[in-house]
Design a protein around this motif. Structure first.
Motif, PDB file in Angstrom:
ATOM      1  N   PRO A 142       0.803  -1.226   0.000  1.00  0.00           N
ATOM      2  CA  PRO A 142       0.000   0.000   0.000  1.00  0.00           C
ATOM      3  C   PRO A 142       0.840   1.282   0.000  1.00  0.00           C
ATOM      4  N   SER A 143       2.038   1.243   0.624  1.00  0.00           N
ATOM      5  CA  SER A 143       2.874   2.444   0.716  1.00  0.00           C
ATOM      6  C   SER A 143       4.001   2.463  -0.303  1.00  0.00           C
ATOM      7  N   PHE A 144       4.027   1.463  -1.209  1.00  0.00           N
ATOM      8  CA  PHE A 144       5.147   1.343  -2.132  1.00  0.00           C
ATOM      9  C   PHE A 144       5.230   2.527  -3.097  1.00  0.00           C
ATOM     10  N   ALA A 145       4.114   2.959  -3.657  1.00  0.00           N
ATOM     11  CA  ALA A 145       4.115   4.011  -4.676  1.00  0.00           C
ATOM     12  C   ALA A 145       4.527   5.363  -4.121  1.00  0.00           C
ATOM     13  N   SER A 146       4.307   5.601  -2.836  1.00  0.00           N
ATOM     14  CA  SER A 146       4.623   6.907  -2.249  1.00  0.00           C
ATOM     15  C   SER A 146       5.949   6.924  -1.500  1.00  0.00           C
ATOM     16  N   ASN A 147       6.635   5.794  -1.454  1.00  0.00           N
ATOM     17  CA  ASN A 147       7.875   5.703  -0.680  1.00  0.00           C
ATOM     18  C   ASN A 147       9.082   6.226  -1.471  1.00  0.00           C
ATOM     19  N   LYS A 148      10.113   6.659  -0.739  1.00  0.00           N
ATOM     20  CA  LYS A 148      11.393   7.034  -1.331  1.00  0.00           C
ATOM     21  C   LYS A 148      12.414   5.944  -1.008  1.00  0.00           C
ATOM     22  N   PHE A 149      13.041   5.438  -2.037  1.00  0.00           N
ATOM     23  CA  PHE A 149      13.975   4.329  -1.899  1.00  0.00           C
ATOM     24  C   PHE A 149      15.404   4.821  -2.107  1.00  0.00           C
ATOM     25  N   ILE A 150      16.353   4.155  -1.465  1.00  0.00           N
ATOM     26  CA  ILE A 150      17.774   4.417  -1.700  1.00  0.00           C
ATOM     27  C   ILE A 150      18.488   3.081  -1.851  1.00  0.00           C
ATOM     28  N   ASN A 151      19.254   2.933  -2.906  1.00  0.00           N
ATOM     29  CA  ASN A 151      19.906   1.649  -3.153  1.00  0.00           C
ATOM     30  C   ASN A 151      21.324   1.650  -2.596  1.00  0.00           C
ATOM     31  N   ASN A 152      22.037   0.560  -2.775  1.00  0.00           N
ATOM     32  CA  ASN A 152      23.379   0.422  -2.209  1.00  0.00           C
ATOM     33  C   ASN A 152      24.377   1.404  -2.818  1.00  0.00           C
ATOM     34  N   ALA A 153      24.089   1.847  -4.048  1.00  0.00           N
ATOM     35  CA  ALA A 153      24.971   2.816  -4.695  1.00  0.00           C
ATOM     36  C   ALA A 153      24.691   4.231  -4.218  1.00  0.00           C
ATOM     37  N   GLY A 154      23.698   4.414  -3.364  1.00  0.00           N
ATOM     38  CA  GLY A 154      23.359   5.725  -2.833  1.00  0.00           C
ATOM     39  C   GLY A 154      22.382   6.493  -3.685  1.00  0.00           C
ATOM     40  N   LYS A 155      21.790   5.862  -4.686  1.00  0.00           N
ATOM     41  CA  LYS A 155      20.828   6.548  -5.550  1.00  0.00           C
ATOM     42  C   LYS A 155      19.420   6.451  -4.948  1.00  0.00           C
ATOM     43  N   GLU A 156      18.724   7.550  -5.068  1.00  0.00           N
ATOM     44  CA  GLU A 156      17.363   7.605  -4.537  1.00  0.00           C
ATOM     45  C   GLU A 156      16.354   7.609  -5.676  1.00  0.00           C
ATOM     46  N   TYR A 157      15.249   6.915  -5.417  1.00  0.00           N
ATOM     47  CA  TYR A 157      14.189   6.816  -6.401  1.00  0.00           C
ATOM     48  C   TYR A 157      12.828   6.824  -5.705  1.00  0.00           C
ATOM     49  N   THR A 158      11.827   7.248  -6.472  1.00  0.00           N
ATOM     50  CA  THR A 158      10.436   6.913  -6.147  1.00  0.00           C
ATOM     51  C   THR A 158      10.024   5.886  -7.197  1.00  0.00           C
ATOM     52  N   LEU A 159       8.876   5.282  -7.045  1.00  0.00           N
ATOM     53  CA  LEU A 159       8.403   4.315  -8.043  1.00  0.00           C
ATOM     54  C   LEU A 159       8.297   4.977  -9.408  1.00  0.00           C
ATOM     55  N   LYS A 160       7.784   6.209  -9.414  1.00  0.00           N
ATOM     56  CA  LYS A 160       7.592   6.912 -10.684  1.00  0.00           C
ATOM     57  C   LYS A 160       8.924   7.209 -11.356  1.00  0.00           C
ATOM     58  N   SER A 161       9.890   7.695 -10.582  1.00  0.00           N
ATOM     59  CA  SER A 161      11.186   8.030 -11.191  1.00  0.00           C
ATOM     60  C   SER A 161      11.945   6.775 -11.617  1.00  0.00           C
ATOM     61  N   TYR A 162      11.780   5.703 -10.855  1.00  0.00           N
ATOM     62  CA  TYR A 162      12.492   4.461 -11.194  1.00  0.00           C
ATOM     63  C   TYR A 162      11.965   3.874 -12.494  1.00  0.00           C
ATOM     64  N   LEU A 163      10.638   3.740 -12.595  1.00  0.00           N
ATOM     65  CA  LEU A 163      10.074   3.166 -13.816  1.00  0.00           C
ATOM     66  C   LEU A 163      10.240   4.107 -15.002  1.00  0.00           C
ATOM     67  N   GLY A 164      10.371   5.418 -14.717  1.00  0.00           N
ATOM     68  CA  GLY A 164      10.611   6.363 -15.801  1.00  0.00           C
ATOM     69  C   GLY A 164      11.970   6.154 -16.436  1.00  0.00           C
ATOM     70  N   SER A 165      12.936   5.654 -15.659  1.00  0.00           N
ATOM     71  CA  SER A 165      14.284   5.425 -16.185  1.00  0.00           C
ATOM     72  C   SER A 165      14.611   3.947 -16.364  1.00  0.00           C
ATOM     73  N   HIS A 166      13.702   3.073 -15.971  1.00  0.00           N
ATOM     74  CA  HIS A 166      13.926   1.623 -16.092  1.00  0.00           C
ATOM     75  C   HIS A 166      12.695   0.972 -16.747  1.00  0.00           C
ATOM     76  N   GLN A 167      12.502   1.243 -18.022  1.00  0.00           N
ATOM     77  CA  GLN A 167      11.395   0.663 -18.775  1.00  0.00           C
ATOM     78  C   GLN A 167      11.792  -0.730 -19.250  1.00  0.00           C
ATOM     79  N   ALA A 168      11.921  -1.645 -18.297  1.00  0.00           N
ATOM     80  CA  ALA A 168      12.388  -2.996 -18.621  1.00  0.00           C
ATOM     81  C   ALA A 168      11.299  -3.800 -19.323  1.00  0.00           C
ATOM     82  N   PRO A 169      11.678  -4.759 -20.150  1.00  0.00           N
ATOM     83  CA  PRO A 169      10.682  -5.630 -20.787  1.00  0.00           C
ATOM     84  C   PRO A 169       9.846  -6.422 -19.775  1.00  0.00           C
ATOM     85  N   VAL A 170      10.443  -6.740 -18.608  1.00  0.00           N
ATOM     86  CA  VAL A 170       9.717  -7.513 -17.590  1.00  0.00           C
ATOM     87  C   VAL A 170       9.877  -6.836 -16.233  1.00  0.00           C
ATOM     88  N   ILE A 171       8.760  -6.629 -15.558  1.00  0.00           N
ATOM     89  CA  ILE A 171       8.767  -6.054 -14.209  1.00  0.00           C
ATOM     90  C   ILE A 171       8.169  -7.079 -13.247  1.00  0.00           C
TER      91      ILE A 171
END
Length: 540
Positions: A142-171
């Motif tokens: 329920p809170s996934f779409a509104s959360n702010k994520f940070i990965n091991n490389a220190g990059k931050e994403y929201t769901l919208k920004s991540y999928l905007g830059s990661h249009q993978a063939p399979v999700i």
């Protein structure tokens, strides 16, 4: 001017005196210290605001620990971008992804993963690339779409920004275990459908795969937050939702769950909820072997391992995740992965080696447990067999006893019937005897009556014969006697009487002798009567 200011300061100090000057200097130093602290606070606040402002930009952390190595964009493997025509709608027959013979791990270069702590573990153990996963410990759908994520490389994403830059063939969506007991069923389902629709809208050319919620140990430390019965119920919901929306479903539960319905011991990370290195490897292989139809698996799959920074890892705590302060440290230790910066196959190899070592330990424990279970099972089987034999013996004894009782009852009934038949025969014989006796009695009475009548008639006849002899002479006596004898005698007695009659006739024909022999004639007339009485007595 400087000279003027100096003179004024000296004049003021002279005017204030030594004590007042010292006090003034102390106040000035304190003011300067307060100003410095204020400046540091403002700078720190600005840095925090920069890290949490929700920007879609990818920001590197400038405060990494000394043993953490930043990774440039050039070092991060790039996920292939989906194009129009790559998306495939599932059918009822293809919704559940099937195993593909000869599948290659190059397929993962075309996949990204949206998940929780279980996905974090896949990254930290070196099976997924850091940038190929958008995941956080304790996050719920329920809170996934509104959360702010940070990965091991220190990059931050929201769901919208991540999928905007990661249009993978399979999700892949690997969510659902957190909040399984903290949400109402309706909210759980509605919020999951909303997330799926959001992902589909943000990545219109991508194939979406709902991944089954993996099993747990019902007696683990998270037993109050999640149980396998709840997981099974919501896995059914995920499968039905995949069919409704014509997307795909990956049933990883079938390889993780043991015959007892619990997570297999070799895949249990120790807390009953998260998976060991060996468990992560099993999931990795299952994903590779069950690809989305039509997606290429060509190319080399390279993992650039990035060591996670414990100071940077985010975690969602509370009722939804079941994580508290006491559990967080152990969970963080579990999520740290192999321990060194490695690239590509080295990370996967070390992870596999550690998984193998861990598996060996688990195997020993599992073998011990298996032997104990076998002994227990054998003892139970022996006990069961013994109980069955006792039961069978008891049933046979009861059957034998019943047969004996039936036989005894049958024999008693036969004896009773025989006795009754004998009683009937005896009774009948008595009745026949009584009847015969009655007949004999009646016959005897009849014979007595007949005898009585015969004696009366003979007496009458004798009297009449004497009178006739006296009155009419020999011929009349002969006729009277002959008539009476003929009347009274029957059968063989008649011949005898006739003989007597002839004698009488002869005597009568002799004339004078008849008179002389009259007493003899009377005597002869009496003999047939005597014989008749004797003969009548023998008549049946």
């Amino acid at each position: 001017m400087k000279r003027t200011m100096s003179k004024r300061f000296e004049k003021m100090m002279q005017h204030l005196g030594t004590r007042e000057g010292f006090f003034f200097l102390s106040v000035l130093i304190a003011v300067i210290f307060v100003i410095i602290l204020l400046i540091m606070f403002i700078v720190s606040s600005r840095n925090r605001a920069w890290g949490d402002d929700g920007s879609d930009a990818q920001v590197a952390n400038e405060e990494m620990s000394a043993d953490y190595t930043a990774v440039s964009d050039e070092d991060i493997p790039v996920v292939e971008t989906a194009t129009a025509g790559m998306k495939t709608e599932s059918t009822p027959d293809t919704t559940v992804l099937a195993k593909k013979e000869g599948a290659k791990d190059g397929y993962l270069n075309r996949c990204v993963f949206l998940g929780d702590s279980r996905t974090v573990a896949m990254v930290n153990y070196g099976f997924f690339n850091d940038d190929a996963a958008l995941a956080q410990i304790g996050i719920s759908h329920p809170s996934f779409a509104s959360n702010k994520f940070i990965n091991n490389a220190g990059k931050e994403y929201t769901l919208k920004s991540y999928l905007g830059s990661h249009q993978a063939p399979v999700i892949y969506i690997l969510l659902g275990v957190n909040g399984i007991n903290g949400l109402s069923e309706q909210k759980y389902k509605d919020s999951f459908r909303t997330l799926i629709d959001s992902v589909a809208q943000m990545a219109p050319n991508s194939n979406i795969v709902l991944v089954a919620i993996g099993p747990v140990d019902d007696n683990g430390i998270y037993k109050n937050s999640v149980q396998n019965a709840w997981i099974d119920k919501y896995n059914d919901f995920l499968l039905e939702t995949a069919k409704e929306k014509q997307i795909f479903y990956l049933d990883i539960a079938e390889i993780l769950k043991g015959p007892d319905g619990q997570v297999k011991s070799e895949y249990n990370g120790g807390d009953g909820l998260h998976y060991s290195g060996r468990g992560c490897e099993a999931i990795f292989k299952y994903i590779v072997e069950h690809p989305v139809p039509g997606i290429s698996d060509e190319g080399e799959y390279v993992v650039k391992y990035i060591k996670p920074d414990p100071n940077r890892i985010k975690a969602t705590m509370g009722d939804e995740s079941g994580i508290d302060e006491d559990k967080l440290k152990d969970l963080m230790d579990m999520m740290m992965g192999p321990g060194e910066d490695k690239t590509a196959s080295e990370a996967s190899t070390q992870s596999s080696n550690e998984a193998a070592s861990e598996a060996s330990s688990y195997d020993e424990e599992a073998e011990k447990k298996r032997l104990e279970e076998e002994e227990k099972k054998k003892a139970e089987e022996e006990e069961k067999k013994k109980a069955e034999e006792e039961k069978k013996k008891k049933e046979e004894e009861e059957a034998k006893k019943k047969a004996e009782e039936e036989e005894a009852k049958k024999k008693a009934e036969e004896e009773e019937a025989k006795k009754k038949a004998e009683e009937e025969a005896r009774k009948k014989a008595e009745e026949e005897e009584a009847k015969k006796k009655a007949e004999e009695e009646a016959q005897r009475k009849a014979e007595e009556e007949a005898k009585k009548n015969t004696e009366g008639e003979e007496t009458q006849n004798n009297t009449g014969g004497e009178e006739a002899q006296n009155n009419t002479g020999g011929e009349e006596a002969q006729n009277n006697t002959e008539g009476e004898e003929t009347q009274n005698n029957t059968g063989g007695e008649e011949t005898q009487n006739n003989g007597k009659n002839e004698e009488t006739q002869n005597n009568t024909g002799e004339g004078g002798e008849n008179k002389g022999q009259e007493p003899e004639n009377q005597e002869n007339n009496g003999e047939p009567s005597g014989q008749s009485e004797g003969d009548n007595g023998n008549t049946p």
